[in-house]
Design a protein around this motif. Sequence first.
Motif, PDB file in Angstrom:
ATOM      1  N   UNK A  61       0.824  -1.212   0.000  1.00 30.18           N
ATOM      2  CA  UNK A  61       0.000   0.000   0.000  1.00 30.18           C
ATOM      3  C   UNK A  61       0.858   1.262   0.000  1.00 30.18           C
ATOM      4  N   UNK A  62       0.329   2.317  -0.616  1.00 29.33           N
ATOM      5  CA  UNK A  62       0.921   3.642  -0.562  1.00 29.33           C
ATOM      6  C   UNK A  62       2.098   3.854  -1.495  1.00 29.33           C
ATOM      7  N   UNK A  63       2.233   5.101  -1.988  1.00 27.81           N
ATOM      8  CA  UNK A  63       3.394   5.498  -2.770  1.00 27.81           C
ATOM      9  C   UNK A  63       3.388   5.110  -4.232  1.00 27.81           C
ATOM     10  N   UNK A  64       2.259   4.662  -4.791  1.00 23.71           N
ATOM     11  CA  UNK A  64       2.201   4.236  -6.203  1.00 23.71           C
ATOM     12  C   UNK A  64       1.895   5.431  -7.105  1.00 23.71           C
ATOM     13  N   UNK A  65       2.687   5.597  -8.171  1.00 24.06           N
ATOM     14  CA  UNK A  65       2.503   6.675  -9.145  1.00 24.06           C
ATOM     15  C   UNK A  65       2.806   6.168 -10.558  1.00 24.06           C
ATOM     16  N   UNK A  66       2.391   6.941 -11.562  1.00 26.45           N
ATOM     17  CA  UNK A  66       2.805   6.717 -12.949  1.00 26.45           C
ATOM     18  C   UNK A  66       3.524   7.974 -13.413  1.00 26.45           C
TER      19      UNK A  66
END
Length: 160
Positions: free
Chosen positions: A128-133
């Motif tokens: 969980x957390x910290x996911x980006x594109x």
Amino acid sequence: MRKGTSALAITAVAAALVTATGTGTAQAASSECSRTALSFNLPNNPDLEGYAELCVSRINSTTLNSKTLVQLEGIHITGGKRFDSFKIIYHLEKNGSTVKSRTKTWDFPNGGRVHTTSAGFNTSSSSKGGWTTDGIISYNINNDGKGAMTKELRGTPSIR
């Protein structure tokens, strides 16, 4: 910017979303997108203007998705070569480190008013957390004498 020019639009498939629980406390977004303005000055052809959007989404507790959709809208785009190359390189990142990358090469067809191409991929993670594109466009405009150029795209906000 010339009036009556063609428009290049890179649009997203997912929309930004924030949900609330029944108790009224907000949860982190499960989908986020970002937009970057684009402008291409094409010698002996109408200029192209538009934007790029990248998206990151949590599909379920173990699957994440990274997407881009490219759409070229023109007054009437016929004949002539616009780009020697045009690539969208995008990355799914966790806390700023690339987890998975993809490159989508777009060969601009001749004729017509609207052309689209899309790309996306899923990856498995329950973290969980910290996911980006994040991403870039690498392009070479035909006959402009500048060679290959790069345009950085604005990365998405983080999702959980």
